[in-house]
Structure formats: structure tokens, C-alpha cells
Design a protein around this motif. Structure first.
Motif, short mmCIF file in Angstrom:
data_model
loop_
_atom_site.label_atom_id
_atom_site.label_comp_id
_atom_site.label_asym_id
_atom_site.label_seq_id
_atom_site.Cartn_x
_atom_site.Cartn_y
_atom_site.Cartn_z
N PHE A 87 -22.34 64.09 27.21
CA PHE A 87 -21.89 63.91 25.83
C PHE A 87 -22.10 65.21 25.07
N GLY A 88 -21.06 65.58 24.33
CA GLY A 88 -21.11 66.83 23.58
C GLY A 88 -20.65 66.64 22.15
N PHE A 89 -20.93 67.64 21.33
CA PHE A 89 -20.55 67.61 19.92
C PHE A 89 -19.80 68.90 19.60
N SER A 90 -18.64 68.71 18.98
CA SER A 90 -17.74 69.86 18.80
C SER A 90 -17.18 69.91 17.38
N VAL A 91 -17.95 70.45 16.48
CA VAL A 91 -19.35 70.84 16.63
C VAL A 91 -20.14 70.17 15.51
N THR A 92 -21.48 70.14 15.68
CA THR A 92 -22.35 69.65 14.61
C THR A 92 -22.40 70.69 13.50
N SER A 93 -22.06 70.27 12.29
CA SER A 93 -22.15 71.17 11.12
C SER A 93 -23.61 71.21 10.68
N VAL A 94 -24.32 72.21 11.12
CA VAL A 94 -25.77 72.26 10.97
C VAL A 94 -26.22 72.20 9.50
N PRO A 95 -25.51 72.80 8.53
CA PRO A 95 -25.98 72.71 7.14
C PRO A 95 -25.98 71.30 6.57
N LEU A 96 -25.30 70.36 7.23
CA LEU A 96 -25.23 68.99 6.72
C LEU A 96 -26.36 68.11 7.24
N HIS A 97 -27.31 68.69 7.98
CA HIS A 97 -28.36 67.90 8.61
C HIS A 97 -29.74 68.43 8.23
N HIS A 98 -30.61 67.55 7.78
CA HIS A 98 -32.00 67.94 7.60
C HIS A 98 -32.55 68.35 8.97
N PRO A 99 -33.25 69.47 9.06
CA PRO A 99 -33.69 69.94 10.38
C PRO A 99 -34.57 68.96 11.14
N VAL A 100 -35.35 68.13 10.43
CA VAL A 100 -36.17 67.12 11.12
C VAL A 100 -35.27 66.09 11.79
N ARG A 101 -34.29 65.57 11.05
CA ARG A 101 -33.40 64.56 11.64
C ARG A 101 -32.55 65.18 12.76
N PHE A 102 -32.15 66.43 12.58
CA PHE A 102 -31.40 67.14 13.62
C PHE A 102 -32.20 67.19 14.91
N ALA A 103 -33.45 67.60 14.84
CA ALA A 103 -34.29 67.72 16.02
C ALA A 103 -34.60 66.35 16.63
N GLU A 104 -34.88 65.36 15.80
CA GLU A 104 -35.21 64.03 16.30
C GLU A 104 -34.04 63.39 17.05
N ARG A 105 -32.85 63.44 16.44
CA ARG A 105 -31.69 62.78 17.06
C ARG A 105 -31.33 63.44 18.38
N ILE A 106 -31.41 64.75 18.43
CA ILE A 106 -31.10 65.43 19.68
C ILE A 106 -32.10 65.03 20.76
N ASN A 107 -33.38 64.94 20.43
CA ASN A 107 -34.37 64.55 21.44
C ASN A 107 -34.14 63.12 21.93
N ILE A 108 -33.85 62.22 21.01
CA ILE A 108 -33.60 60.83 21.42
C ILE A 108 -32.41 60.77 22.37
N LEU A 109 -31.32 61.44 22.01
CA LEU A 109 -30.13 61.39 22.84
C LEU A 109 -30.33 62.15 24.15
N ASP A 110 -31.12 63.19 24.11
CA ASP A 110 -31.46 63.92 25.34
C ASP A 110 -32.20 62.99 26.31
N GLN A 111 -33.09 62.17 25.79
CA GLN A 111 -33.79 61.19 26.63
C GLN A 111 -32.83 60.12 27.16
N LEU A 112 -32.00 59.58 26.28
CA LEU A 112 -31.11 58.48 26.67
C LEU A 112 -30.07 58.92 27.70
N THR A 113 -29.65 60.19 27.64
CA THR A 113 -28.64 60.69 28.59
C THR A 113 -29.27 61.40 29.78
N GLU A 114 -30.60 61.48 29.81
CA GLU A 114 -31.33 62.21 30.85
C GLU A 114 -30.84 63.65 30.97
#
Length: 357
Positions: free
Chosen positions: A61-88
Motif C-alpha cells: 500500500f502506497g500514498f501518492s502523495v501524503t501532503s505533509v503540511p496537512l498532518h500533525h507530526p505526531v499523528r503522521f508518525a503514529e498512523r504510519i507505524n500502525i499501518l506498517d505493523q498491519l501490512t508487515e
């Protein structure tokens, strides 16, 4: 493009993604967009990816692309880690600074500051990913985003360090970020301020060679370099394949007329967003019916024509082609044409290019 259409569109996208998975595609990429009907699930693509990952566990699964200024850095990091775990670890997080003032003002971001906020958000995210429980607090003060993180980001990532990010290799700093980390990159097919043209391979070659030189100079193992290149991506907004070139062109123009009508519907909202100098865009995208837009953003024809078109990109070293197969309002007919493209790519184009590779 209306609220009453959202639910049907979401279900159609699930069906289309499943169709792609069944036809042997490797990944599903999703954008990050807000407030319009471009793709309703794009308001939280991470949530939609998590849903699809449970149904299609073998897919990337990929994102094309995440607009980084629209995301609080904490939520950005958390969501990526959760999805990284779920997709192995089958995750490719495209990152960019965003292109749409209407989206920026909705999140309280000054469009002029988008690039600087993006760079700082990414630096903060790296601090958060690296932080242990007993490390000093990470202080956040970046545009509209504030905070102080005392413990750590949870969950931990599945991938060592964190999931792969995929910068757009247009700015030297973005290309270098990808290369030095051994990450893949999106390779642009145009050079601003012209977001279009009839010689995309020239631009792709320029940006790819710059990224590849940095990647080679970074001292990675052969395996890391090979993995990065295998996902380094050239993108088409509209990919349409038919039995003949003539049929493909006729159907493409039907798709593009519908798409351009949707773009023009948004023009009034874009004008309101750009009413003050703080949110004025400095570049313009050509009309989708123009030769410049079609030349850069469209891939169409018979399977034989599409194979011939893509071979120079494969020979250059591009490992992944991102195919927009649902561009424009997703009617039943548009979905039929999208599935037709998936079927012909799967049956003819992918085997030929994989054999060549």
C-alpha cells in the motif's frame, strides 16, 4: 461529486482494488485530498488502506502523495507505524508539500509556508520515531502544530527505524533524502512551472539520473539499491488500454471530458481559496484535453503500444509504474473502462515487461 454518491464510490473503489489484486498487481496507491469529490476516502487514505490491508494482505500500500503540511507530526508518525505493523512492512509513504491552497486553508496552513512546514514536520517525525521512553521530550512548534511528547510513539514500527518514505525527487533535498535512506522516489515527468508537456521521458531521465547518482554514492548494499529502484515510480494520472489504439483514444477522450468538467466545477472554490496573496499558486496545470496534459499524464493505446511506450522507462531503471485507472467521476461506465484496463495490463503488458526485466 455529490454527498449522495460518496457511499457508492467507496464501494466501487473497494471492488476495483480487489479486482487489481486478483489480476496480479503489486500495490494500491492512494492520494491525500480534502473537501472535494476527487476521492472521498482520500480525506483519510490511511484508514482506507488499513481496511483494504485486512482484505488483501499480500498487497503493498502506497500514498501518492501524503501532503505533509496537512498532518500533525505526531499523528503522521503514529498512523504510519500502525499501518506498517498491519501490512508487515508492505508500506510506501509518498511525501510532498502539497499543491492545493483550498486544502491548506482548511487546515490553517499558509500556502507560502507549506514547503518549510513540510520539511520541519518530517524532521520532527524522525525525532519522534527515534525517541525512547527515557529520552528528552520532543518539542513541537511548527506552523499550526504544537506539542510536547514525553514518552514514545506507539506502536513501534514493523520496519527497522520506520516505514519507507517516498519523496518526490524534484528538489535536490528531496532526492537526497530518498537516496541517503535507501528509499524509492517518485520521479517527476515535468519541470515547473510547466506541469505538462510532450516530452515526459526527457524530464524523467533528468530527475532519475540525479536520484540514481545520489543512491549509488550513498554506500548502500546491492540489495538496498535494488529494492529502492524496484519501487522507484513513474506516474500517469490516466492509464487506459483497449484492444486497438483507435478504441483507446476514443475512450480516453470520453474519460478526459468528464474529468475536465469535474476540474472546472472546482474552479470557483479554488478562486475563493486564492483570494489573498498568502494562498496564490505559482504554477498552473494545463487543461486535461490539451496535448501538454495528455503528453505528460496519460498512457493509452493497445497493449502493444503501451509496452512500446514503457520500455524506455524500464531500460532507464524505473521499477514501478503507477497507473491512474479511476481518474474522473466514477460512474458505472468509468469503472467498466478501469477494469478493462486492469485486465489488459495484467494479461499482456505486465508479463511482457516483467519478462524483459
Amino acid at each position: 461529486m455529490a454527498p449522495e454518491e460518496d457511499r457508492a464510490l467507496i464501494k466501487q473503489l473497494v471492488a476495483h482494488a480487489t479486482h487489481a489484486a486478483d489480476r496480479g498487481f503489486d500495490a494500491i496507491f492512494m492520494p491525500d485530498h480534502h473537501f472535494n469529490g476527487y476521492m472521498p476516502i482520500a480525506s483519510d487514505s490511511y484508514m482506507f488502506a488499513a481496511y483494504l490491508a485486512a482484505k488483501l494482505p499480500h498487497m503493498h500500500f502506497g500514498f501518492s502523495v501524503t501532503s505533509v503540511p496537512l498532518h500533525h507530526p505526531v499523528r503522521f508518525a503514529e498512523r504510519i507505524n500502525i499501518l506498517d505493523q498491519l501490512t508487515e512492512g508492505k508500506l510506501l509513504v509518498g511525501i510532498g508539500s502539497g499543491t492545493t491552497p483550498e486544502e491548506m486553508i482548511g487546515f490553517g496552513v499558509d500556502y507560502r509556508d507549506a514547503g518549510a512546514i513540510s520539511e520541519r514536520n518530517l524532521a520532527i517525525a524522525e525525532e519522534l520515531w527515534a525517541k525512547g521512553v527515557d529520552d528528552p521530550a520532543v518539542e513541537i512548534a511548527n506552523g499550526p502544530y504544537k506539542g510536547r511528547v514525553l514518552q514514545r510513539i506507539t506502536p513501534a514500527s514493523f520496519t527497522a527505524g520506520h516505514a519507507r518514505l517516498m519523496p518526490v525527487a524534484m528538489k535536490e533535498s528531496s532526492a537526497r533524502r530518498a537516496a541517503e535512506n535507501g528509499w524509492p522516489a517518485f520521479i517527476p515527468a515535468f519541470t515547473p512551472p510547466n506541469i505538462g508537456g510532450t516530452e515526459p521521458l526527457k524530464h524523467v531521465t533528468k530527475y532519475f539520473n540525479a536520484y540514481r547518482a545520489m543512491l549509488d554514492d550513498a554506500g548502500h548494499s546491492d540489495a538496498v539499491v535494488a529494492d529502492a529502484l524496484s519501487w522507484t515510480t513513474h506516474t500517469y494520472q490516466v492509464v487506459h488500454v483497449a484492444e486497438t489504439d483507435e478504441q483507446a483514444r476514443d475512450e480516453l477522450m470520453t474519460i478526459l471530458h468528464s474529468y475536465q468538467n469535474a476540474i472546472e466545477r472546482e474552479a470557483a472554490f479554488n478562486a475563493r481559496a486564492e483570494a489573498d496573496s498568502a494562498n496564490k499558486k505559482t504554477d498552473r496545470t494545463p487543461n486535461a484535453l490539451s496535448d501538454d496534459w495528455i503528453g505528460t499524464w496519460c498512457l493509452y493505446g493497445s497493449p502493444e503500444t503501451v509496452i512500446k511506450h514503457l520500455k524506455p522507462y524500464a531500460e532507464l531503471g524505473i521499477g514501478n509504474i503507477l497507473c491512474g485507472t479511476t481518474t474522473g467521476p466514477l460512474t458505472d461506465e468509468r469503472l467498466r473502462l478501469g477494469n478493462q484496463t486492469l485486465d489488459l495490463l495484467s494479461a499482456h503488458v505486465m508479463p511482457a515487461l516483467n519478462k524483459a526485466a
